[in-house]
Design a protein around this motif. Structure first.
Motif, short mmCIF file in Angstrom:
data_model
loop_
_atom_site.label_atom_id
_atom_site.label_comp_id
_atom_site.label_asym_id
_atom_site.label_seq_id
_atom_site.Cartn_x
_atom_site.Cartn_y
_atom_site.Cartn_z
N LEU A 157 -3.75 39.58 71.00
CA LEU A 157 -2.54 38.80 70.73
C LEU A 157 -2.57 38.19 69.33
N ARG A 158 -3.75 37.75 68.92
CA ARG A 158 -3.89 37.21 67.57
C ARG A 158 -3.59 38.27 66.50
N GLY A 159 -4.14 39.47 66.71
CA GLY A 159 -3.88 40.54 65.76
C GLY A 159 -2.42 40.94 65.71
N LEU A 160 -1.78 41.06 66.87
CA LEU A 160 -0.35 41.40 66.90
C LEU A 160 0.49 40.28 66.29
N TYR A 161 0.08 39.04 66.49
CA TYR A 161 0.80 37.90 65.89
C TYR A 161 0.74 37.97 64.36
N LEU A 162 -0.44 38.24 63.82
CA LEU A 162 -0.57 38.32 62.36
C LEU A 162 0.22 39.50 61.79
N GLU A 163 0.23 40.61 62.50
CA GLU A 163 1.00 41.76 62.04
C GLU A 163 2.50 41.46 62.06
N ALA A 164 2.97 40.77 63.08
CA ALA A 164 4.38 40.40 63.13
C ALA A 164 4.73 39.42 62.02
N GLU A 165 3.81 38.50 61.72
CA GLU A 165 4.04 37.59 60.60
C GLU A 165 4.10 38.35 59.29
N ARG A 166 3.25 39.35 59.14
CA ARG A 166 3.25 40.14 57.90
C ARG A 166 4.58 40.87 57.73
N LEU A 167 5.11 41.37 58.82
CA LEU A 167 6.38 42.10 58.76
C LEU A 167 7.59 41.17 58.71
N GLY A 168 7.38 39.88 58.89
CA GLY A 168 8.48 38.94 58.86
C GLY A 168 9.28 38.88 60.16
N ASP A 169 8.74 39.41 61.23
CA ASP A 169 9.42 39.40 62.53
C ASP A 169 9.00 38.12 63.26
N ARG A 170 9.74 37.04 63.05
CA ARG A 170 9.36 35.76 63.63
C ARG A 170 9.50 35.76 65.14
N ASN A 171 10.49 36.50 65.65
CA ASN A 171 10.67 36.53 67.11
C ASN A 171 9.46 37.17 67.80
N ALA A 172 9.01 38.30 67.25
CA ALA A 172 7.83 38.95 67.85
C ALA A 172 6.59 38.08 67.70
N ALA A 188 -4.90 26.70 68.14
CA ALA A 188 -4.01 25.98 67.23
C ALA A 188 -2.88 26.88 66.74
N TRP A 189 -3.20 28.14 66.37
CA TRP A 189 -2.15 29.01 65.82
C TRP A 189 -1.08 29.32 66.86
N ALA A 190 -1.49 29.50 68.10
CA ALA A 190 -0.52 29.79 69.15
C ALA A 190 0.33 28.57 69.48
N ALA A 191 -0.33 27.41 69.56
CA ALA A 191 0.41 26.20 69.91
C ALA A 191 1.40 25.83 68.81
N GLU A 192 1.00 25.96 67.54
CA GLU A 192 1.89 25.59 66.45
C GLU A 192 3.11 26.51 66.39
N SER A 193 2.88 27.80 66.53
CA SER A 193 4.01 28.74 66.50
C SER A 193 4.94 28.51 67.69
N THR A 194 4.37 28.27 68.87
CA THR A 194 5.21 28.01 70.03
C THR A 194 5.97 26.70 69.88
N LEU A 195 5.33 25.71 69.27
CA LEU A 195 6.01 24.44 69.03
C LEU A 195 7.20 24.62 68.09
#
Length: 522
Positions: A157-172, A188-195
């Motif tokens: 999930l962390r890797g997919l999150y970083l890849e989505a951030e790289r592509l600019g897909d905030r929803n993903a 922390a990274w998951a909680a901050e993004s979810t917040l």
């Protein structure tokens, strides 16, 4: 250490036993197969010990021979595993250093020596090598495969999150972060993004629950959690002002308790209390926030706490605020505004000038211009004050990520970060006046035309400029004559536009501070 002690104890015990037998001589008779054997007790004991030792040695040899195939295979298996872990370690170091070729080589070597089911780090190294090689699609596939393994799910999930951030897909990215936060809220990274997602869509209750989970897992400190809760409760109160005033008041009062010095929470709580005729409690909240940090919204709400009050009553309330925070520009500004409404021009002027002395800024000059226009109507003086306001620093405002807002907001409109707005002066006016001629490289100026006679210059000026009072005409003529009858060294290419009849120009004290030639960046 314990084994050594046990061995020494056994040897000591055997020594004591043999010494005991040596001190007590005796004989031992054994009859076997018609023969009678007679030995001393000591010899019999030594023979028994030797027989037991021989049996144990023989048993160990038989067992070693029986297990030798397994022992040999285990030796080679351990050696193979050690080589695999060495390759894995080297590959991880290479991936961290950005060496994609070496990382891929060590990935293949580690995969041959170690089973990926036994060591999940091989999958991570494989994905990292793909990222270094630029194969992002392959890396995403490997991260998706990790989701099937409970041990590797969070890593995937962390890797997919970083890849989505790289592509600019905030929803993903927020989708993957939400899945990770549901499993492990301490990330922390998951909680901050979810917040950020919850606050963006206005789910204040969900955001409050997440902050409480962060606090319970000690992800954030207690003070930081209280600050976030205060911001979220203030936003919730603002959203419920029209639909549910009681719930809004409860949320705002709780936010004020968590952060008494937070001006937006104090203003919202006090406003709701004033609307419910609880002036005393609302005033106390504003006074506490004012003592912590004066804010114009607090002063405005405090002076207008009772809509039916006379202007003199509002002036007295403003003076009460000033007593709580003396020698502060906001206190003087609050009294000056209230005094202007009460037509007490002397007090308004005195306090506005005091505010300028303490904090020279745009709003103080504008307020002084309003006072001048209301008291004397001198448009020339008003223009002079307005020109000073244009050059003065801007008033503080709510600023977040380069966005300047007159009203506070819980999240940044640019990044979505919670509690991003701060009360400070915007940094918009760049550059300073360069007062020294030596600081600026003067461009080459073409040779000046022949000097115009003074009499002719006077005639030209009188034909162009409108009619002025005698004093102003004489001043203007003197300036034109001085400019036209110079020594011929350099002539300004663009002349200053004529002033209006009621424009007094720049004050003498400001003119004295300026040099004859200046350069303005903006």
């Amino acid at each position: 250490m314990i084994r050594i002690l046990i061995f020494l104890a056994v040897v000591f015990g055997l020594g004591l036993g043999f010494a005991w037998l040596a001190d007590r001589p005796g004989e031992m008779i054994v009859t076997f197969n018609g023969y009678q054997y007679q030995v001393t007790l000591m010899v019999a004991a030594v023979v028994i010990v030797a027989v037991v030792a021989a049996v144990m040695i023989i048993w160990w040899l038989i067992k070693a021979l029986w297990n030798s195939p397994y022992t040999i295979s285990r030796y080679f298996r351990v050696r193979r595993r050690d080589r695999g872990y060495q390759a894995l370690s080297t590959g991880m170091i290479a991936a961290g250093a950005g060496d994609g070729a070496l990382a891929r080589k060590k990935t293949k070597e580690a995969a041959k020596l170690i089973n990926s089911d036994q060591e999940p780090l091989i999958n991570l190294l494989d994905a990292q090598a793909s990222l270094l090689e630029g194969d992002h699609e392959g890396a995403r596939e490997k991260f998706e495969l990790m989701l099937d393994d409970p041990e590797m799910r969070l890593l995937g999930l962390r890797g997919l999150y970083l890849e989505a951030e790289r592509l600019g897909d905030r929803n993903a990215a927020r989708h993957y972060a939400g899945r990770a936060a549901a499993v492990a809220p301490q990330l922390a990274w998951a909680a901050e993004s979810t917040l950020e997602e919850l606050t963006e869509r206005g789910d204040w209750d969900g955001a409050l629950k997440l902050v409480e989970a962060q606090k319970s897992t000690r992800q954030i400190e207690r003070d930081a959690a209280n600050r976030r809760r205060a911001v979220l409760l203030t936003a919730k109160a603002q959203a419920l002002v029209d639909s549910d005033p009681n719930a809004a008041r409860t949320a705002a009062v709780e936010a004020n308790k968590l952060a008494p010095d937070f001006a937006p929470a104090a203003v919202v709580a006090a406003d709701l209390l004033f609307k419910q005729n609880d002036v005393r409690k609302g005033s106390k909240i504003l006074e506490t926030a004012w003592r912590a940090e004066p804010h114009p919204d607090i002063a405005e709400l405090y002076t207008h706490a009772r809509p039916g009050d006379a202007v003199l009553d509002r002036l007295n309330r403003a003076k009460k605020l000033q007593e709580m925070k003396k020698n502060h520009a906001e206190s003087s500004m609050a009294v000056a505004r209230a005094a202007l409404d009460a037509q007490d021009f002397a007090t308004a002027r005195r306090e506005a000038e005091a505010a300028i002395r303490m904090d020279r800024r745009e709003g103080a000059y504008l307020l002084l211009a309003d006072i001048e226009e209301a008291e004397t109507g001198n448009q020339g003086k008003v223009r002079q004050l307005l020109s000073k306001a244009v050059r003065a620093p801007r008033d503080p405002a709510w600023v977040a990520d380069g966005v300047v807002s007159e009203r506070w907001a819980p999240v940044s409109p640019v990044t979505g970060k919670l509690d991003a707005f701060t009360w400070r002066a915007p940094m918009e006016r760049l550059g300073q006046l360069i007062e020294s001629d030596a600081d600026v490289a003067r461009p080459a100026i073409p040779a000046a035309p022949p000097a115009v006679p003074a009499e002719k210059a006077i005639g030209i000026v009188s034909d162009v400029l409108p009619a002025k009072p005698v004093a102003e005409q004489s001043n203007g003529m003197e300036k034109e004559i001085a400019a036209a009858s110079g020594d011929g060294a350099a002539v300004e290419q663009a002349s200053e536009p004529p002033r209006l009849p009621d424009d007094p120009g720049v004050a003498p004290e400001d003119e004295a501070e300026k040099s004859p030639r200046r350069f303005r960046l903006f």
